[in-house]
Scaffold this motif. Sequence first.
Motif, PDB file in Angstrom:
ATOM      1  N   SER A 224      51.282  25.424  37.822  1.00 43.19           N
ATOM      2  CA  SER A 224      49.988  25.079  37.219  1.00 43.19           C
ATOM      3  C   SER A 224      50.042  25.325  35.716  1.00 43.19           C
ATOM      4  O   SER A 224      50.862  26.116  35.238  1.00 43.19           O
ATOM      5  N   ASN A 225      49.150  24.638  34.999  1.00 43.31           N
ATOM      6  CA  ASN A 225      49.106  24.852  33.554  1.00 43.31           C
ATOM      7  C   ASN A 225      48.122  25.961  33.166  1.00 43.31           C
ATOM      8  O   ASN A 225      47.989  26.312  32.004  1.00 43.31           O
ATOM      9  N   ALA A 226      47.416  26.516  34.149  1.00 40.85           N
ATOM     10  CA  ALA A 226      46.501  27.638  33.865  1.00 40.85           C
ATOM     11  C   ALA A 226      46.334  28.474  35.124  1.00 40.85           C
ATOM     12  O   ALA A 226      46.482  27.963  36.245  1.00 40.85           O
ATOM     13  N   ARG A 227      46.046  29.742  34.939  1.00 37.25           N
ATOM     14  CA  ARG A 227      45.805  30.645  36.066  1.00 37.25           C
ATOM     15  C   ARG A 227      44.668  31.588  35.675  1.00 37.25           C
ATOM     16  O   ARG A 227      44.476  31.842  34.483  1.00 37.25           O
ATOM     17  N   TYR A 228      43.988  32.122  36.669  1.00 39.14           N
ATOM     18  CA  TYR A 228      42.896  33.065  36.373  1.00 39.14           C
ATOM     19  C   TYR A 228      43.052  34.342  37.174  1.00 39.14           C
ATOM     20  O   TYR A 228      43.505  34.313  38.322  1.00 39.14           O
ATOM     21  N   LEU A 229      42.621  35.428  36.551  1.00 37.58           N
ATOM     22  CA  LEU A 229      42.544  36.712  37.260  1.00 37.58           C
ATOM     23  C   LEU A 229      41.073  37.099  37.271  1.00 37.58           C
ATOM     24  O   LEU A 229      40.424  37.139  36.214  1.00 37.58           O
ATOM     25  N   ILE A 230      40.556  37.358  38.461  1.00 33.02           N
ATOM     26  CA  ILE A 230      39.143  37.768  38.542  1.00 33.02           C
ATOM     27  C   ILE A 230      39.064  39.176  39.140  1.00 33.02           C
ATOM     28  O   ILE A 230      39.654  39.442  40.192  1.00 33.02           O
ATOM     29  N   CYS A 231      38.339  40.038  38.460  1.00 27.08           N
ATOM     30  CA  CYS A 231      38.088  41.367  39.015  1.00 27.08           C
ATOM     31  C   CYS A 231      36.724  41.294  39.705  1.00 27.08           C
ATOM     32  O   CYS A 231      35.704  41.019  39.075  1.00 27.08           O
ATOM     33  N   LEU A 341      35.785  26.615  53.105  1.00 26.94           N
ATOM     34  CA  LEU A 341      36.800  26.780  54.143  1.00 26.94           C
ATOM     35  C   LEU A 341      38.133  27.138  53.480  1.00 26.94           C
ATOM     36  O   LEU A 341      38.475  26.587  52.436  1.00 26.94           O
ATOM     37  N   LYS A 342      38.868  28.096  54.104  1.00 23.85           N
ATOM     38  CA  LYS A 342      40.212  28.430  53.598  1.00 23.85           C
ATOM     39  C   LYS A 342      41.201  28.106  54.699  1.00 23.85           C
ATOM     40  O   LYS A 342      40.887  28.387  55.864  1.00 23.85           O
ATOM     41  N   PRO A 343      42.432  27.634  54.441  1.00 21.64           N
ATOM     42  CA  PRO A 343      42.965  27.234  53.143  1.00 21.64           C
ATOM     43  C   PRO A 343      42.307  25.957  52.617  1.00 21.64           C
ATOM     44  O   PRO A 343      41.641  25.299  53.404  1.00 21.64           O
ATOM     45  N   PRO A 344      42.502  25.653  51.303  1.00 26.94           N
ATOM     46  CA  PRO A 344      43.387  26.336  50.366  1.00 26.94           C
ATOM     47  C   PRO A 344      42.832  27.691  49.937  1.00 26.94           C
ATOM     48  O   PRO A 344      41.627  27.840  49.730  1.00 26.94           O
ATOM     49  N   TYR A 345      43.722  28.658  49.794  1.00 22.17           N
ATOM     50  CA  TYR A 345      43.345  29.982  49.309  1.00 22.17           C
ATOM     51  C   TYR A 345      43.231  29.936  47.786  1.00 22.17           C
ATOM     52  O   TYR A 345      43.872  29.095  47.139  1.00 22.17           O
ATOM     53  N   PRO A 346      42.455  30.833  47.199  1.00 18.14           N
ATOM     54  CA  PRO A 346      42.298  30.803  45.739  1.00 18.14           C
ATOM     55  C   PRO A 346      43.634  30.892  44.987  1.00 18.14           C
ATOM     56  O   PRO A 346      43.754  30.369  43.885  1.00 18.14           O
ATOM     57  N   THR A 347      44.639  31.562  45.592  1.00 23.23           N
ATOM     58  CA  THR A 347      45.922  31.684  44.882  1.00 23.23           C
ATOM     59  C   THR A 347      46.581  30.313  44.700  1.00 23.23           C
ATOM     60  O   THR A 347      47.420  30.131  43.826  1.00 23.23           O
ATOM     61  N   PRO A 355      45.343  28.173  40.231  1.00 23.69           N
ATOM     62  CA  PRO A 355      45.682  29.386  40.981  1.00 23.69           C
ATOM     63  C   PRO A 355      44.918  30.595  40.442  1.00 23.69           C
ATOM     64  O   PRO A 355      44.911  30.818  39.223  1.00 23.69           O
ATOM     65  N   THR A 356      44.283  31.316  41.346  1.00 20.57           N
ATOM     66  CA  THR A 356      43.406  32.414  40.929  1.00 20.57           C
ATOM     67  C   THR A 356      43.637  33.625  41.821  1.00 20.57           C
ATOM     68  O   THR A 356      43.669  33.489  43.043  1.00 20.57           O
ATOM     69  N   VAL A 357      43.778  34.774  41.195  1.00 18.79           N
ATOM     70  CA  VAL A 357      43.867  36.013  41.982  1.00 18.79           C
ATOM     71  C   VAL A 357      42.541  36.741  41.828  1.00 18.79           C
ATOM     72  O   VAL A 357      42.044  36.915  40.710  1.00 18.79           O
ATOM     73  N   ILE A 358      41.987  37.148  42.980  1.00 17.78           N
ATOM     74  CA  ILE A 358      40.749  37.931  42.945  1.00 17.78           C
ATOM     75  C   ILE A 358      41.063  39.295  43.523  1.00 17.78           C
ATOM     76  O   ILE A 358      41.593  39.394  44.626  1.00 17.78           O
ATOM     77  N   ASN A 359      40.821  40.323  42.761  1.00 23.27           N
ATOM     78  CA  ASN A 359      41.081  41.680  43.229  1.00 23.27           C
ATOM     79  C   ASN A 359      39.871  42.568  43.043  1.00 23.27           C
ATOM     80  O   ASN A 359      39.089  42.401  42.107  1.00 23.27           O
ATOM     81  N   ASN A 360      39.805  43.520  43.922  1.00 20.33           N
ATOM     82  CA  ASN A 360      38.747  44.511  43.917  1.00 20.33           C
ATOM     83  C   ASN A 360      38.972  45.554  42.796  1.00 20.33           C
ATOM     84  O   ASN A 360      40.101  45.753  42.360  1.00 20.33           O
TER      85      ASN A 360
END
Length: 644
Positions: A224-231, A341-347, A355-360
């Motif tokens: 991907s040309n961009a990715r995100y990290l979400i807290c 509905l998942k998939p697709p998963y945020p990653t 592509p996005t990672v969501i972490n606590n």
Amino acid sequence: MEDLKTFLIEKVLLSESDTLSPATEKKLQQLRQEKPDNPVIFVSSGTSSIISGSEKTCSSVESYLKENNLSARMIHVGCTGPANFEPLVCIQLPGKNKLYFRNITEEKVEPLLNGVFHNDINEEDLAGQTGTLGFELWPGIPFMDEHPFFANQKRVVLGNCGCYDPESIEEYIARGGYRAYIKAIRHYTFEEVCDIIEKSGLRGRSGGGYLTGLKWKHALNTASNARYLICNAKESDPGAFTDRTILESDPHRLIEGIAIASYAIGSSNAIIFMRSGSEHALNRLQQAIARAREYGLFGHNIFSSGYNLDITIRKEPGAFVCGEETALINTLEGKRGMPQLKPPYPTTSGLFGKPTVINNVETLMNVPLIMQNGPEWFRTMGTENSPGTKVFAVTGKGRMSGVVEVEMGTKIRTILDDIADGIKEGREFKAIQLGGASGSFIAGENLDLAIDYEVLKENGIGMGAGGFVIIDDNTCMVDLVRYYMEFLRNESCGKCIPCREGTGRMLEILESVIRKPLDEESGTTLERFKGVMQLETIAKVMKDTSLCGLGQTAPNPFMSALQNFRDEFEEHIFDRKCRANICRGLRSFSVDIDKCTGCTACAAKCPVNAIYGTRLQPYFIVADKCIGCGICFDICKFSAIIVK
Ligand SMILES: Cc1cc2nc3c(=O)[nH]c(=O)nc-3n(C[C@H](O)[C@H](O)[C@H](O)COP(=O)(O)O)c2cc1C
């Protein structure tokens, strides 16, 4: 201040050596307030302290220092843990151990400080002492870390909470902060950081327990040309306050965790998703981000590493379901906060399809520590499958409450009996509710279970994000399940039928069990019984077919309560009795004519005018009119109201 900044950047953050020069260490020691020349007074300043009056305590301390012309400093620190001790005040006199005093409201400040400065300690409010650096001991005063509340904890994620000024980036750096981040962006590849976290075995602390390193790798390996990290700092479960405590007490470590995670997945955009209402946490976080930016920790080509990062905060009023990752993404994209509905998963396809990672919050708080100390260090704590620690918000009917952290593998009983010091005087233990509104109830026979993702799962219990509610025999389990179901019914977004209709129908059935029917003889017992039998089928359908975790886990409180407290459900259905005397519809009130003085207090307060009589003669309650609210019972000074 500029000099200090330059010193911290050049001599500490950019130092290539793991050991700093003695001169640098000495300066850092000063910043950490380890060997103060003048007295230092630390006052807790988290939300629970503010509620208990710590702002007024601070004003009183300031006035005292001014009036007495004392060269002492006052520092606002985060939350130390025990909510019962708030406002907590810690005093360090030069060369002596720190002394902690509990419940120091404004009026107690003057006598307290007079006493401490004249070596006359008020033992009544004393919580204990701490100190390890060869300072003079206070004879006969117990150590804080030997107090059962702390002795049974392993404070790693919360290690900084209550110890330093959360608004001071200088002190955070002096405590080793941001070095792991700088080292990662200058010396490690993205993959290497993911590998370290994967090796550590860190699992997502929001409840699911998914391997964090693996999740990061999925995002990193998605082209991907961009990715995100979400807290995900949404935390809108009733009774949850671990994330908020962390945000208020140690915002810099969270920011460092976010920055390392963003780097690991090759993202230059990080977003902190918060709910509105946590203004204090929001201010702390905003201030911390601004300071980190001043230090050049974000922005373009950070410290010539070639890495760029920007962190933004999004404050959303959204509902409970907006904490679910796909609903959260929709919210951030300006759409309705409903799950997908998942998939697709945020990653694979997350925010804006990237592509996005969501972490606590708690997951990310572990990251700088793992990078600093290595994955092997992390694995020395906890169990094989669940390394590390877990933070819980302990509330309810225990003697102690607050934010605690235990090693994974600790027994649930340890938190109840040792850390929370058991149930309050005169009451009996009934259950623990682990994991928030859709968590499970744990009865006495399961108290020896270890806090470990697999152990809990094998016993049908979810770890949850950190809710730990202690329930005593004064609580009606049927009513409590109804309360949670009402919350979940209200919070169901309505997109999928199993959750929308299921939570509604479950609530209806539970209400029929606790409501007084118009005519008790008209076969309603059978209807109630059939209803509860239906609940088990509805629960299974919801679990199997709901779109997101809200609907899938909504039946948990009911299922676990039925499993552990079936007799209470049966009493409500067949005997029309609530043993805790909580369910209004099942209570009947009458007047004990021998005790009633005819004072009229109950009749005056009865909201439905169901109490009649002549003044100074015994009164009586009209059963058909009575709604079972219990106001008469509470107000009667002569114990003349009988409840059945
Ligand atoms: C209804 C619902 C609410 C949720 N709320 C939160 C929340 O407030 N905070 C959170 O971190 N995760 C929450 N989650 C879990 C997230 O969907 C997601 O799994 C989590 O943020 C991943 O973080 P972790 O891998 O670090 O555990 C919620 C899930 C559901 C189903």
